[in-house]
Design an enzyme around this catalytic site. Structure first.
Site, PDB file in Angstrom:
ATOM      1  N   THR A   1       0.855  -1.184   0.000  1.00 15.90           N
ATOM      2  CA  THR A   1       0.000   0.000   0.000  1.00 15.90           C
ATOM      3  C   THR A   1       0.895   1.240   0.000  1.00 15.90           C
ATOM      4  O   THR A   1       2.035   1.176   0.420  1.00 15.90           O
ATOM      5  CB  THR A   1      -0.903   0.013   1.258  1.00 15.90           C
ATOM      6  OG1 THR A   1      -1.914  -0.965   1.104  1.00 15.90           O
ATOM      7  CG2 THR A   1      -1.585   1.348   1.467  1.00 15.90           C
TER       8      THR A   1
ATOM      9  N   ASP B   1      -3.611   5.107  -2.178  1.00 13.96           N
ATOM     10  CA  ASP B   1      -3.927   4.448  -3.446  1.00 13.96           C
ATOM     11  C   ASP B   1      -5.150   3.561  -3.232  1.00 13.96           C
ATOM     12  O   ASP B   1      -5.708   3.529  -2.125  1.00 13.96           O
ATOM     13  CB  ASP B   1      -2.733   3.619  -3.932  1.00 13.96           C
ATOM     14  CG  ASP B   1      -2.503   2.391  -3.066  1.00 13.96           C
ATOM     15  OD1 ASP B   1      -2.333   2.555  -1.834  1.00 13.96           O
ATOM     16  OD2 ASP B   1      -2.506   1.273  -3.603  1.00 13.96           O
TER      17      ASP B   1
ATOM     18  N   ARG C   1      -5.398   0.082  -4.535  1.00 15.92           N
ATOM     19  CA  ARG C   1      -5.168  -1.320  -4.913  1.00 15.92           C
ATOM     20  C   ARG C   1      -5.148  -2.198  -3.673  1.00 15.92           C
ATOM     21  O   ARG C   1      -4.450  -1.908  -2.703  1.00 15.92           O
ATOM     22  CB  ARG C   1      -3.856  -1.464  -5.672  1.00 15.92           C
ATOM     23  CG  ARG C   1      -3.452  -2.922  -5.915  1.00 15.92           C
ATOM     24  CD  ARG C   1      -2.200  -3.041  -6.751  1.00 15.92           C
ATOM     25  NE  ARG C   1      -2.457  -2.662  -8.131  1.00 15.92           N
ATOM     26  CZ  ARG C   1      -1.545  -2.680  -9.088  1.00 15.92           C
ATOM     27  NH1 ARG C   1      -0.293  -3.046  -8.824  1.00 15.92           N
ATOM     28  NH2 ARG C   1      -1.856  -2.323 -10.321  1.00 15.92           N
TER      29      ARG C   1
ATOM     30  N   LYS D   1      -9.203   3.156   1.259  1.00  7.88           N
ATOM     31  CA  LYS D   1      -8.250   2.989   2.364  1.00  7.88           C
ATOM     32  C   LYS D   1      -8.251   4.163   3.334  1.00  7.88           C
ATOM     33  O   LYS D   1      -7.477   4.165   4.290  1.00  7.88           O
ATOM     34  CB  LYS D   1      -6.840   2.793   1.810  1.00  7.88           C
ATOM     35  CG  LYS D   1      -6.702   1.576   0.915  1.00  7.88           C
ATOM     36  CD  LYS D   1      -5.284   1.398   0.419  1.00  7.88           C
ATOM     37  CE  LYS D   1      -5.192   0.214  -0.525  1.00  7.88           C
ATOM     38  NZ  LYS D   1      -3.816   0.007  -1.018  1.00  7.88           N
TER      39      LYS D   1
ATOM     40  N   GLY E   1      -1.914  -2.633   5.549  1.00  3.97           N
ATOM     41  CA  GLY E   1      -1.772  -3.915   6.223  1.00  3.97           C
ATOM     42  C   GLY E   1      -2.863  -4.875   5.791  1.00  3.97           C
ATOM     43  O   GLY E   1      -3.305  -4.860   4.634  1.00  3.97           O
TER      44      GLY E   1
ATOM     45  N   SER F   1       4.240  -0.196   1.603  1.00 12.92           N
ATOM     46  CA  SER F   1       5.371  -0.638   0.784  1.00 12.92           C
ATOM     47  C   SER F   1       5.843   0.432  -0.187  1.00 12.92           C
ATOM     48  O   SER F   1       6.986   0.409  -0.622  1.00 12.92           O
ATOM     49  CB  SER F   1       4.979  -1.909   0.009  1.00 12.92           C
ATOM     50  OG  SER F   1       3.811  -1.666  -0.752  1.00 12.92           O
TER      51      SER F   1
ATOM     52  N   ASP G   1       5.982   0.988  -6.969  1.00 12.06           N
ATOM     53  CA  ASP G   1       5.739  -0.143  -6.077  1.00 12.06           C
ATOM     54  C   ASP G   1       4.667  -1.037  -6.675  1.00 12.06           C
ATOM     55  O   ASP G   1       3.573  -0.563  -7.010  1.00 12.06           O
ATOM     56  CB  ASP G   1       5.305   0.366  -4.698  1.00 12.06           C
ATOM     57  CG  ASP G   1       4.885  -0.770  -3.782  1.00 12.06           C
ATOM     58  OD1 ASP G   1       5.620  -1.773  -3.727  1.00 12.06           O
ATOM     59  OD2 ASP G   1       3.827  -0.667  -3.152  1.00 12.06           O
TER      60      ASP G   1
ATOM     61  N   SER H   1       1.224  -1.241  -4.846  1.00 14.18           N
ATOM     62  CA  SER H   1       0.342  -0.073  -4.898  1.00 14.18           C
ATOM     63  C   SER H   1      -0.083   0.166  -6.340  1.00 14.18           C
ATOM     64  O   SER H   1       0.675  -0.103  -7.266  1.00 14.18           O
ATOM     65  CB  SER H   1       1.058   1.171  -4.361  1.00 14.18           C
ATOM     66  OG  SER H   1       1.607   0.925  -3.087  1.00 14.18           O
TER      67      SER H   1
END
Length: 335
Positions: free
Chosen positions: A107, A123, A125, A139, A153, A235, A272, A275
């Site tokens: 994330t 984001d 995803r 999120k 998480g 991440s 990343d 994400s």
């Protein structure tokens, strides 16, 4: 003068003091230590010995006071090298391992404090290992009318922790008759996560505006808390933090602050694999909250202007079997 009314009672109590299991008087325990303190011109000096006793037996020697009085010698300390090597040798990450393997969050969430409030971004995803489970999840979670939270998480942990905390903060508002302060939510969340020692995988960015002004915190899954003017987690946090460190300034106006958070989340999406998809933004000010869902959308898949066309027979084959199939129309077969 003195009153001697209790002399007889005291004499009787002393006669009962056999200090046995049936005695009504328990023998006072000796502390077995020496502590002292003085006030000097500019402050206070406290001192203590370091012996721990168990009755007449001298127990272990406490190193706490001794260590606190040691003068730092400078340079690196390698005292824990052997411990770290042993821990590394135990890290097989199996069911019997004393060390549990950390889970990758997958994330990018971020937030900054600007001149008049807080901007939170995330984001959209959601991943399940190498699989994109949801391309447009949400999120940024509601905690209170003036407090919102970004979660990274495990999805179930983030959802349940934030919903539970939103309920508790509602009860807190009804009980006190005033809006919740951001530090109240942060304290409740950090204490709850610390109780479970990291087994609740919820890394949170909490932001809001209260009577003290705008506030921004990060809460790690083990319960530790950071308070900073700009934060990132997940991440993709390193890519997002690079954008913040290059572009953040104190006293940012509203629109430059939104643009900076958008750029940070987009950097996490671009760099990343955990994400991706769209960018969500939430702006919290004393006047209210504005939520921008899918402010930046993911680029659509590339479609060629001249799609490839292969004529029949382009691919070679070696065997061909043709079967005749009879289609019978009517009612179902009867036995």
């Amino acid at each position: 003068g003195f009153s001697f009314d209790l002399c007889k009672r005291n004499a009787w109590l002393e006669s009962q003091a056999n200090y046995g299991s049936s005695s009504i008087i328990k023998k006072a325990k000796k502390t077995g230590t020496t502590i002292a303190g003085i006030i000097f011109k500019d402050g206070v000096v406290l001192g203590a010995d370091t012996r721990a006793t168990s009755g007449p037996i001298a127990g272990g020697w406490s190193r706490i006071m001794e260590a606190s009085l040691e003068i730092p010698k400078g340079g690196f300390s390698f005292d824990l090298c052997k411990r770290n090597a042993w821990l590394e040798s135990q890290a097989n990450y199996g069911s019997s391992s004393i060390i549990k393997k950390a889970k990758k969050t997958g994330t990018t969430i971020a937030g900054i404090i600007f001149k008049d409030g807080v901007v939170l971004g995330a984001d959209t995803r959601a991943t399940s290992g190498p699989i994109v489970a949801d391309k447009n999840c949400e999120k940024i979670h509601y905690l209170a009318p003036n407090i919102f939270c970004c979660g990274a998480g495990t999805s179930a942990d983030c959802e349940n922790v934030t919903e539970m905390m939103a309920s508790n903060l509602t009860l807190h508002r009804l009980n006190t008759g005033r809006e919740c302060r951001v530090i109240t939510a942060v304290t409740m969340l950090s204490q709850y996560l610390f109780r479970y020692q990291g087994y609740i995988s919820a890394a949170l960015v909490v932001g809001g505006v209260d009577s003290t002004g705008p506030s921004l915190y990060t809460i790690h899954p083990h319960g530790s808390v950071d308070q900073l003017p700009f934060v990132t987690m997940g991440s993709g946090s390193l890519a997002a933090m690079a954008v913040f460190e290059a572009g953040y300034q104190e006293g940012l106006e509203r629109q430059p602050g939104i643009d900076l958070v958008r750029a940070a989340i987009q950097s996490g999406i671009d760099n990343d694999l955990g994400s991706g998809s769209n960018v969500d933004i939430t702006v919290i000010t004393p006047e209210g909250v504005q939520r921008f869902r899918n402010l930046d959308k993911a680029e659509p898949k590339y479609k060629s202007k001249n799609p490839l066309f292969y004529p029949k027979g382009t691919t070679k084959y070696y065997d061909e079997i043709i079967s005749k199939v009879a289609i019978i129309e009517g009612d179902a077969m009867e036995q």
